[in-house]
Design a protein around this motif. Structure first.
Motif, PDB file in Angstrom:
ATOM      1  N   GLY A   1      -5.223  11.182  -7.056  1.00  0.00           N
ATOM      2  CA  GLY A   1      -4.061  11.967  -6.613  1.00  0.00           C
ATOM      3  C   GLY A   1      -3.708  11.755  -5.143  1.00  0.00           C
ATOM      4  N   VAL A   2      -3.961  10.564  -4.615  1.00  0.00           N
ATOM      5  CA  VAL A   2      -3.620  10.272  -3.219  1.00  0.00           C
ATOM      6  C   VAL A   2      -2.648   9.091  -3.182  1.00  0.00           C
ATOM      7  CG1 VAL A   2      -5.811  11.120  -2.267  1.00  0.00           C
ATOM      8  CG2 VAL A   2      -5.624   8.728  -3.006  1.00  0.00           C
ATOM      9  N   ASP A   3      -2.022   8.856  -2.001  1.00  0.00           N
ATOM     10  CA  ASP A   3      -1.065   7.748  -1.959  1.00  0.00           C
ATOM     11  C   ASP A   3      -1.631   6.504  -1.283  1.00  0.00           C
ATOM     12  OD1 ASP A   3      -1.076   8.617   0.623  1.00  0.00           O
ATOM     13  OD2 ASP A   3       0.981   9.403   0.612  1.00  0.00           O
ATOM     14  N   ARG A   4      -2.940   6.550  -0.922  1.00  0.00           N
ATOM     15  CA  ARG A   4      -3.581   5.389  -0.276  1.00  0.00           C
ATOM     16  C   ARG A   4      -5.031   5.337  -0.695  1.00  0.00           C
ATOM     17  NH1 ARG A   4      -3.972   4.588   6.004  1.00  0.00           N
ATOM     18  NH2 ARG A   4      -3.566   2.356   5.967  1.00  0.00           N
ATOM     19  N   VAL A   5      -5.497   4.184  -1.131  1.00  0.00           N
ATOM     20  CA  VAL A   5      -6.915   4.036  -1.477  1.00  0.00           C
ATOM     21  C   VAL A   5      -7.427   2.710  -0.918  1.00  0.00           C
ATOM     22  CG1 VAL A   5      -6.746   5.379  -3.632  1.00  0.00           C
ATOM     23  CG2 VAL A   5      -6.461   2.885  -3.706  1.00  0.00           C
ATOM     24  N   ILE A   6      -8.745   2.673  -0.719  1.00  0.00           N
ATOM     25  CA  ILE A   6      -9.401   1.385  -0.433  1.00  0.00           C
ATOM     26  C   ILE A   6     -10.030   0.963  -1.748  1.00  0.00           C
ATOM     27  CG2 ILE A   6     -11.254   0.233   0.849  1.00  0.00           C
ATOM     28  CD1 ILE A   6     -10.891   2.492   3.001  1.00  0.00           C
TER      29      ILE A   6
ATOM     30  N   VAL B   1      -2.692   0.191  -1.838  1.00  0.00           N
ATOM     31  CA  VAL B   1      -4.079  -0.215  -2.100  1.00  0.00           C
ATOM     32  C   VAL B   1      -4.537  -1.158  -0.984  1.00  0.00           C
ATOM     33  CG1 VAL B   1      -5.656  -1.317  -3.730  1.00  0.00           C
ATOM     34  CG2 VAL B   1      -3.737   0.042  -4.602  1.00  0.00           C
ATOM     35  N   ILE B   2      -5.538  -0.718  -0.256  1.00  0.00           N
ATOM     36  CA  ILE B   2      -6.120  -1.559   0.808  1.00  0.00           C
ATOM     37  C   ILE B   2      -7.212  -2.410   0.156  1.00  0.00           C
ATOM     38  CG2 ILE B   2      -7.427  -1.535   2.979  1.00  0.00           C
ATOM     39  CD1 ILE B   2      -6.062   1.319   3.396  1.00  0.00           C
ATOM     40  N   THR B   3      -7.168  -3.720   0.385  1.00  0.00           N
ATOM     41  CA  THR B   3      -8.047  -4.628  -0.364  1.00  0.00           C
ATOM     42  C   THR B   3      -9.112  -5.257   0.528  1.00  0.00           C
ATOM     43  OG1 THR B   3      -6.624  -6.541   0.008  1.00  0.00           O
ATOM     44  CG2 THR B   3      -6.151  -5.208  -1.932  1.00  0.00           C
ATOM     45  N   TRP B   4     -10.056  -5.921  -0.100  1.00  0.00           N
ATOM     46  CA  TRP B   4     -11.111  -6.688   0.563  1.00  0.00           C
ATOM     47  C   TRP B   4     -11.056  -8.100  -0.031  1.00  0.00           C
ATOM     48  CZ3 TRP B   4     -14.284  -6.042   4.580  1.00  0.00           C
ATOM     49  CH2 TRP B   4     -15.430  -6.847   4.681  1.00  0.00           C
TER      50      TRP B   4
ATOM     51  N   ARG C   1     -14.293   3.433   8.859  1.00  0.00           N
ATOM     52  CA  ARG C   1     -14.004   3.734  10.267  1.00  0.00           C
ATOM     53  C   ARG C   1     -12.552   3.336  10.576  1.00  0.00           C
ATOM     54  NH1 ARG C   1     -13.581   1.731  14.833  1.00  0.00           N
ATOM     55  NH2 ARG C   1     -13.849  -0.423  14.153  1.00  0.00           N
ATOM     56  N   ARG C   2     -12.142   2.204   9.989  1.00  0.00           N
ATOM     57  CA  ARG C   2     -10.776   1.712  10.254  1.00  0.00           C
ATOM     58  C   ARG C   2      -9.705   2.522   9.523  1.00  0.00           C
ATOM     59  NH1 ARG C   2     -10.573  -4.285   8.780  1.00  0.00           N
ATOM     60  NH2 ARG C   2     -12.789  -4.591   9.086  1.00  0.00           N
ATOM     61  N   HIS C   3     -10.086   3.126   8.400  1.00  0.00           N
ATOM     62  CA  HIS C   3      -9.101   3.880   7.590  1.00  0.00           C
ATOM     63  C   HIS C   3      -9.650   5.284   7.319  1.00  0.00           C
ATOM     64  CE1 HIS C   3      -7.024   0.069   6.872  1.00  0.00           C
ATOM     65  NE2 HIS C   3      -8.196  -0.437   6.554  1.00  0.00           N
ATOM     66  N   PRO C   4      -9.718   6.115   8.349  1.00  0.00           N
ATOM     67  CA  PRO C   4     -10.370   7.422   8.161  1.00  0.00           C
ATOM     68  C   PRO C   4      -9.686   8.257   7.075  1.00  0.00           C
ATOM     69  CG  PRO C   4      -9.477   7.167  10.406  1.00  0.00           C
ATOM     70  CD  PRO C   4      -9.198   5.903   9.694  1.00  0.00           C
ATOM     71  N   GLY C   5     -10.491   8.879   6.241  1.00  0.00           N
ATOM     72  CA  GLY C   5      -9.964   9.796   5.222  1.00  0.00           C
ATOM     73  C   GLY C   5      -9.466   9.112   3.959  1.00  0.00           C
ATOM     74  N   VAL C   6      -9.421   7.777   3.942  1.00  0.00           N
ATOM     75  CA  VAL C   6      -8.910   7.082   2.739  1.00  0.00           C
ATOM     76  C   VAL C   6     -10.081   6.880   1.762  1.00  0.00           C
ATOM     77  CG1 VAL C   6      -7.748   5.014   1.854  1.00  0.00           C
ATOM     78  CG2 VAL C   6      -7.161   5.899   4.134  1.00  0.00           C
TER      79      VAL C   6
ATOM     80  N   ILE D   1      -4.011  -4.157  -9.910  1.00  0.00           N
ATOM     81  CA  ILE D   1      -3.864  -2.713 -10.152  1.00  0.00           C
ATOM     82  C   ILE D   1      -2.711  -2.160  -9.311  1.00  0.00           C
ATOM     83  CG2 ILE D   1      -5.015  -0.462  -9.853  1.00  0.00           C
ATOM     84  CD1 ILE D   1      -6.014  -2.122 -12.276  1.00  0.00           C
ATOM     85  N   ALA D   2      -2.616  -2.623  -8.063  1.00  0.00           N
ATOM     86  CA  ALA D   2      -1.534  -2.152  -7.184  1.00  0.00           C
ATOM     87  C   ALA D   2      -0.169  -2.441  -7.820  1.00  0.00           C
ATOM     88  CB  ALA D   2      -1.645  -2.822  -5.814  1.00  0.00           C
TER      89      ALA D   2
END
Ligand code: 13P
Ligand code: SF4
Length: 331
Positions: free
Chosen positions: A170-175, A195-198, A132-137, A186-187
């Protein structure tokens, strides 16, 4: 790696002992041999296979396991087995992954309390909130998670294929969740991707510090230091090599360094030391309490009593399986 022949015959016990003789004293062997013999017989009678993770103790890893390896190898082998029963000598998420890939087979975990601090660190609701916070990622989920979390994910990864999986999208942003350190490691190798992390951590690997590595280098000149990518990035930065448990084992097998420090769970070094007698293993030692819940006694009980079977809700399993299968297709 395939290690024993469960369907073509039972290996004589003295030959089995040779596989652990540098770890198990001769006076202890008769006690263990009772369970080993029973397990080898039960595997044959029930057409069962035992998959064992690299962190299992040598008396399991080198005696009763049919397949040993890292999470990726165990997932691959689970998908390929023609056994009727799978016993996972590992932790619960590994048994769940085997069940996802074998919905019609019976999968057992010898102790259902064998968990993982990473798997505990995140819920399916957390993943939905991240989306919800990062739509489409896209969401890449480490296999060290529950089936419910995998079901909310686009694709899974292991420490052995994480970089390949991240780049494959093939994207420039991932969770990437839930292991913050794996994601940051990895980032660092894929600076072109955000790379969005937890904030999940492995309770074994988060304990290592850069000072530990420096101390090892000082005490053991010439040592090759290897880290698991679940270690903090500042620890990985001090290493000569970082990779999954199987990648570290392969490094030892092919490069045969004289002295190796394995900055990971203890039993990994014990298992390799049994195999590679010409290599000196330095073990900055942390044990995984979850992996250590598995014993010869409860493996035997799982087979004998058919206890601690893994069940996954079929609808949830379909979605979780899709994420694991996408990973296997890429890697
Ligand atoms: P590997 O996939 O590298 O074997 O790692 C699994 C694990 O749980 C490490 O802590
Ligand atoms: Fe989980 Fe860490 Fe144990 Fe691996 S070593 S099973 S990541 S707690």
């Amino acid at each position: 790696m395939q290690v024993s022949e469960s369907t073509s015959g039972i290996m004589p016990l003295p030959l089995v002992y040779e596989r652990v003789q540098h770890h198990v004293p001769a006076f202890e062997w008769p006690l263990l041999a009772v369970d080993v013999e029973a397990i080898l017989r039960l595997k044959r009678e029930k057409n069962a296979t035992i998959l064992a993770h690299n962190y299992q103790a040598p008396e399991i890893f080198h005696t009763v396991a049919d397949i040993v390896g890292d999470s990726l190898a165990l997932a691959r082998e689970a998908a390929a087995t023609d056994a009727d029963i799978i016993v996972m000598a590992g932790v619960h998420f590994m048994a769940e992954t085997s069940k996802l890939l074998n919905p019609d087979k019976r999968v057992f975990i010898p102790d259902s309390r064998a968990g993982c601090s990473l798997a505990e660190s995140i819920t399916a609701a957390d993943v939905r909130e991240l989306r919800r916070r990062h739509p489409g990622v896209p969401v890449i989920t480490y296999v060290n998670t529950s089936a419910a979390v995998k079901a909310e994910s686009d694709i899974c990864c292991t420490s052995g294929n994480a970089l390949k999986i991240v780049r494959s999208l093939g994207v420039d942003r991932v969770i990437m969740l839930p292991d913050e350190f794996l994601a940051r490691n990895i980032a660092a190798q894929a600076p072109e991707i955000e790379v969005i992390t937890w904030a999940g951590h492995c309770e074994v690997h988060e304990l290592f510090t850069p000072d530990d590595i420096r101390a090892v280098r000082e005490s053991y000149p010439g040592v090759t230091v290897m880290t698991h990518p679940e270690c903090p990035p500042e620890v990985v930065a001090e290493a000569d090599f970082s990779g999954s448990t199987a990648m570290m084992a392969d490094f030892v097998a092919y490069k045969r360094p004289q002295r190796v420090a394995l900055v990971t769970e203890c039993s990994m070094g014990d298992n390799l030391a049994q195999q590679f007698r010409d290599v000196e293993f330095v073990k900055p030692c942390n044990l995984c309490p979850h992996m250590k819940r598995i014993t010869l006694g409860n493996i035997r009980a799982a087979l004998e009593e058919e206890q601690h079977e893994v069940h996954i809700d079929p609808l949830l399993a379909d979605r979780a399986r899709a994420a694991v299968e996408r990973m296997l297709a890429v890697a």
